[in-house]
Design an enzyme around this catalytic site. Structure first.
Site, mmCIF file in Angstrom:
data_model
loop_
_atom_site.group_PDB
_atom_site.id
_atom_site.type_symbol
_atom_site.label_atom_id
_atom_site.label_comp_id
_atom_site.label_asym_id
_atom_site.label_seq_id
_atom_site.Cartn_x
_atom_site.Cartn_y
_atom_site.Cartn_z
ATOM 1 N N SER A 106 -25.310 -59.570 -81.414
ATOM 2 C CA SER A 106 -26.269 -60.018 -80.215
ATOM 3 C C SER A 106 -25.832 -61.226 -79.723
ATOM 4 O O SER A 106 -26.065 -61.575 -78.478
ATOM 5 C CB SER A 106 -27.525 -59.238 -80.353
ATOM 6 O OG SER A 106 -27.995 -60.223 -81.233
ATOM 7 N N GLY A 107 -25.450 -62.226 -80.623
ATOM 8 C CA GLY A 107 -25.586 -63.826 -80.313
ATOM 9 C C GLY A 107 -26.821 -64.295 -80.490
ATOM 10 O O GLY A 107 -27.154 -65.213 -80.250
ATOM 11 N N HIS A 138 -42.210 -75.111 -77.470
ATOM 12 C CA HIS A 138 -42.006 -74.216 -78.570
ATOM 13 C C HIS A 138 -40.716 -73.315 -77.978
ATOM 14 O O HIS A 138 -40.247 -72.977 -76.766
ATOM 15 C CB HIS A 138 -42.926 -73.181 -78.625
ATOM 16 C CG HIS A 138 -43.004 -72.410 -80.061
ATOM 17 N ND1 HIS A 138 -42.065 -71.061 -80.014
ATOM 18 C CD2 HIS A 138 -43.235 -72.621 -81.411
ATOM 19 C CE1 HIS A 138 -42.038 -70.704 -81.265
ATOM 20 N NE2 HIS A 138 -42.948 -71.520 -82.121
ATOM 21 N N PRO A 139 -39.460 -73.249 -79.140
ATOM 22 C CA PRO A 139 -38.418 -72.582 -78.520
ATOM 23 C C PRO A 139 -38.283 -71.114 -78.422
ATOM 24 O O PRO A 139 -37.645 -70.793 -77.390
ATOM 25 C CB PRO A 139 -37.576 -72.462 -80.123
ATOM 26 C CG PRO A 139 -38.545 -72.883 -81.062
ATOM 27 C CD PRO A 139 -39.636 -73.719 -80.621
ATOM 28 N N ASP A 141 -41.439 -69.411 -77.400
ATOM 29 C CA ASP A 141 -42.976 -69.255 -76.414
ATOM 30 C C ASP A 141 -42.496 -69.590 -75.043
ATOM 31 O O ASP A 141 -42.674 -69.180 -74.148
ATOM 32 C CB ASP A 141 -44.106 -69.821 -76.729
ATOM 33 C CG ASP A 141 -44.720 -69.232 -78.308
ATOM 34 O OD1 ASP A 141 -44.062 -67.887 -78.437
ATOM 35 O OD2 ASP A 141 -45.475 -69.754 -78.986
ATOM 36 N N SER A 148 -34.744 -62.131 -73.684
ATOM 37 C CA SER A 148 -34.394 -61.739 -75.164
ATOM 38 C C SER A 148 -32.760 -62.269 -75.079
ATOM 39 O O SER A 148 -32.216 -62.416 -74.135
ATOM 40 C CB SER A 148 -34.349 -60.141 -75.263
ATOM 41 O OG SER A 148 -33.593 -59.604 -76.392
ATOM 42 N N HIS A 197 19.416 -54.208 -64.839
ATOM 43 C CA HIS A 197 19.610 -53.795 -65.979
ATOM 44 C C HIS A 197 20.411 -54.850 -66.882
ATOM 45 O O HIS A 197 21.323 -54.432 -67.695
ATOM 46 C CB HIS A 197 20.626 -52.566 -65.860
ATOM 47 C CG HIS A 197 20.031 -51.488 -65.198
ATOM 48 N ND1 HIS A 197 19.360 -50.447 -65.703
ATOM 49 C CD2 HIS A 197 19.896 -51.015 -63.963
ATOM 50 C CE1 HIS A 197 18.700 -49.627 -64.981
ATOM 51 N NE2 HIS A 197 19.394 -49.952 -63.688
ATOM 52 N N SER A 327 16.789 -79.044 -81.839
ATOM 53 C CA SER A 327 17.267 -78.659 -83.016
ATOM 54 C C SER A 327 17.434 -79.490 -84.239
ATOM 55 O O SER A 327 17.776 -80.706 -84.113
ATOM 56 C CB SER A 327 18.732 -77.931 -82.980
ATOM 57 O OG SER A 327 19.285 -77.560 -84.337
ATOM 58 N N SER A 328 16.973 -79.142 -85.464
ATOM 59 C CA SER A 328 17.007 -79.969 -86.337
ATOM 60 C C SER A 328 18.322 -80.220 -86.990
ATOM 61 O O SER A 328 18.668 -81.155 -88.044
ATOM 62 C CB SER A 328 16.083 -79.649 -87.655
ATOM 63 O OG SER A 328 16.397 -78.311 -88.184
ATOM 64 N N LYS A 333 21.397 -80.306 -78.882
ATOM 65 C CA LYS A 333 20.533 -79.113 -78.172
ATOM 66 C C LYS A 333 19.430 -79.351 -77.626
ATOM 67 O O LYS A 333 18.387 -79.957 -78.272
ATOM 68 C CB LYS A 333 20.506 -78.047 -79.470
ATOM 69 C CG LYS A 333 20.391 -76.602 -78.788
ATOM 70 C CD LYS A 333 20.421 -75.649 -80.145
ATOM 71 C CE LYS A 333 20.341 -74.347 -79.781
ATOM 72 N NZ LYS A 333 18.994 -73.794 -78.956
ATOM 73 N N VAL A 334 19.107 -78.699 -76.421
ATOM 74 C CA VAL A 334 17.668 -78.883 -75.775
ATOM 75 C C VAL A 334 17.487 -77.275 -75.584
ATOM 76 O O VAL A 334 18.261 -76.783 -74.920
ATOM 77 C CB VAL A 334 17.837 -79.659 -74.658
ATOM 78 C CG1 VAL A 334 16.455 -79.766 -73.895
ATOM 79 C CG2 VAL A 334 18.431 -81.174 -75.087
ATOM 80 N N GLU A 340 8.796 -71.022 -73.448
ATOM 81 C CA GLU A 340 8.436 -70.395 -74.737
ATOM 82 C C GLU A 340 7.126 -70.525 -75.107
ATOM 83 O O GLU A 340 6.425 -69.810 -75.709
ATOM 84 C CB GLU A 340 9.257 -70.866 -75.941
ATOM 85 C CG GLU A 340 10.935 -70.638 -75.785
ATOM 86 C CD GLU A 340 11.723 -71.529 -76.482
ATOM 87 O OE1 GLU A 340 11.234 -72.278 -77.408
ATOM 88 O OE2 GLU A 340 13.065 -71.225 -76.720
#
Length: 474
Positions: A106-107, A138-139, A141, A148, A197, A327-328, A333-334, A340
């Site tokens: 309910s949280g 009071h938290p 009251d 609720s 296609h 690329s490693s 290469k790019v 992505e």
């Protein structure tokens, strides 16, 4: 214990970090739910602060806080309560909300976390000892008066999600739609080959292709607006089961109106509080629209990735900005990294929709959904991912992307589908035979038709004009 203080609740003593603004119930939840390490997003905490602020205003105006009930507040105490709730809504105490997402369904733990922080902060504003056992504000009251968890926590989720859509997602989508529309305008006279296609089709203009992408984003903006509207009804006022026990008959309406003023969003009281408490169908509907937006963004970014493929062995009809080495092992290469990135983010959102769907379908029994924290967390993650992806994609990909007009033109003349425009002159069967012969011989359609004198030169030139093929012909 060093660095801790002792707090007490109905279950006994709890050791709470010495300077924490929260109390025993929050600490119990921290200890019980050590699951993911992920806490509720700040936007949801801020929304909970807004709900408590709106509730304080409503209870103040209805005379409930200063009434004849237990521990009525004076004007200074009410002002302190309002100020403390404002502090939470503005993010000033974000480090005071440590409870894991995967908590009570309910949280309640997070609702009490907010109540405790606001209570202790209000006491501090009054110049009193916030560590004292007796809470002048009071938290339960006062901070939670007329409420609720079962109605205020889903209300906060709705407020957070709708606000994030309006403030983050819609502007991001608008920015991306505008950028795509600008490219469509700039590239309106660049002719390229179409593909259906993944096979060669008739020509179109690069601007038309990007105009189609822009329209997808424009439709996504409308979907985002519908997503927000799906959570405009607020459950607040239903309290525990929807009956409104322990709250004023006008409370739900007043809080909803106050939240609308605070956010500028058209929130309204739930038409039926039993539905509003028990089910999260609106959130399921909201996320379904987000999933559709994610599908669109995946599609657009993937299409652009394909259009930029190459530079020598792909389409390379658009030049995507170079951002980082790709690329490693392969020097020079790019890769299309922003495409992505967006594809991965949107895939996450599409997956999130299953979490929301199952939580909505299976989580709501009788008078309460008990999977709300994960629903709020997931929906807000989706909005965040979509909005940020749009902003970064525009900034790092679209703004500096260029058309490769040379590559676009070269593909058009070589395409066998150029023969399509000859159908009205020579018929489908003969045009099909020409296409097969052109492919076999390696010649273009224009070359073959000229050699065989299929049509008078002027008629052939007119029929094979690529620009004319990009519009309907009378």
């Amino acid at each position: 214990m060093s660095g801790f203080r002792t707090e007490r609740d109905s279950m006994g003593e709890v050791q709470v970090p010495a300077e924490a603004y929260y109390g025993a119930q929050t600490q119990r939840a921290v200890e019980n739910f050590q699951i993911s390490g992920n806490t509720l997003p700040p936007s949801l905490i801020h929304a909970m602060g807004k709900v408590k602020l709106a509730a304080a205003h409503a209870n103040r105006d209805l005379g409930k806080l200063s009434g004849t009930g237990k521990n009525p507040l004076n004007d200074e105490q009410i002002k302190a309560l309002v100020a403390a709730a404002t502090d939470v809504s503005e993010g000033k105490y974000d480090d005071q909300f440590p409870i894991d997402v995967y908590q009570t369904g309910s949280g309640t733990s997070s609702n009490m976390n907010v109540n405790e922080v606001i209570s202790n902060r209000a006491i501090e504003i009054l110049g009193e000892d916030r560590f004292a056992a007796d809470k002048s504000v009071h938290p339960n009251d006062h901070v939670n008066m007329g409420q609720s968890t079962n109605d205020t926590f889903p209300t906060a989720i709705h407020v957070a999600v709708a606000t994030s859509i309006h403030e983050q997602l819609i502007p991001g989508l608008e920015k991306m739609a505008a950028s795509l529309s600008q490219k469509a305008k700039e590239w309106d006279q660049i002719i390229k080959i179409g593909r259906t296609h993944l096979a060669d089709a008739t020509p179109l203009r690069l601007g038309q292709e990007f105009g189609g992408f822009a329209r997808q984003l424009q439709l996504s903006i409308e979907r985002a607006k519908r997503a927000a509207a799906a959570v405009y009804e607020l459950p607040v006022g239903g309290t525990a089961v929807g009956s409104g026990i322990n709250t004023h008959p006008e409370f739900g309406k007043r809080v909803s109106e106050e939240l609308a003023k605070l956010t500028g969003i058209a929130f309204v009281e739930a038409v039926d509080h039993f539905e509003g408490n028990a089910q999260r169908d609106g959130l399921v509907e909201c996320h379904a629209e987000l999933k559709t937006i994610a599908t669109t963004l995946f599609n657009v970014s993937n299409n652009i990735r394909w259009l930029g493929s190459g530079p020598r062995c792909g389409f390379y009809e658009v030049k995507i900005p170079d951002l980082q080495p790709g690329s490693s092992i392969m020097p020079g290469k790019v890769n299309p990294v922003m495409c992505e990135s967006m594809m991965q983010a949107t895939t996450r959102v599409i997956g999130n929709d299953q979490t929301i769907t199952m939580s909505g379908a299976a989580g709501g029994q009788f008078q309460l959904n008990i999977m709300m924290p994960v629903m709020g967390f997931t929906a807000l993650e989706s909005v965040h991912l979509l909005a940020n992806s749009c902003n970064e994609f525009v900034k790092l990909c679209l703004e500096n992307m260029e058309a490769n007009e040379e590559a676009c033109n070269a593909a058009v003349e070589n395409s066998l589908s150029m023969v399509t425009s000859l159908n009205p002159h020579i018929g489908y069967e003969k045009a099909s035979a020409l296409a097969k012969e052109a492919f076999k011989s390696g010649k273009t359609i224009r070359e073959l038709c000229t050699e065989q004198e299929i049509l008078p030169a002027e008629t052939l030139k007119e029929a094979l004009d690529p620009m004319s093929m990009t519009e309907p012909q009378a």
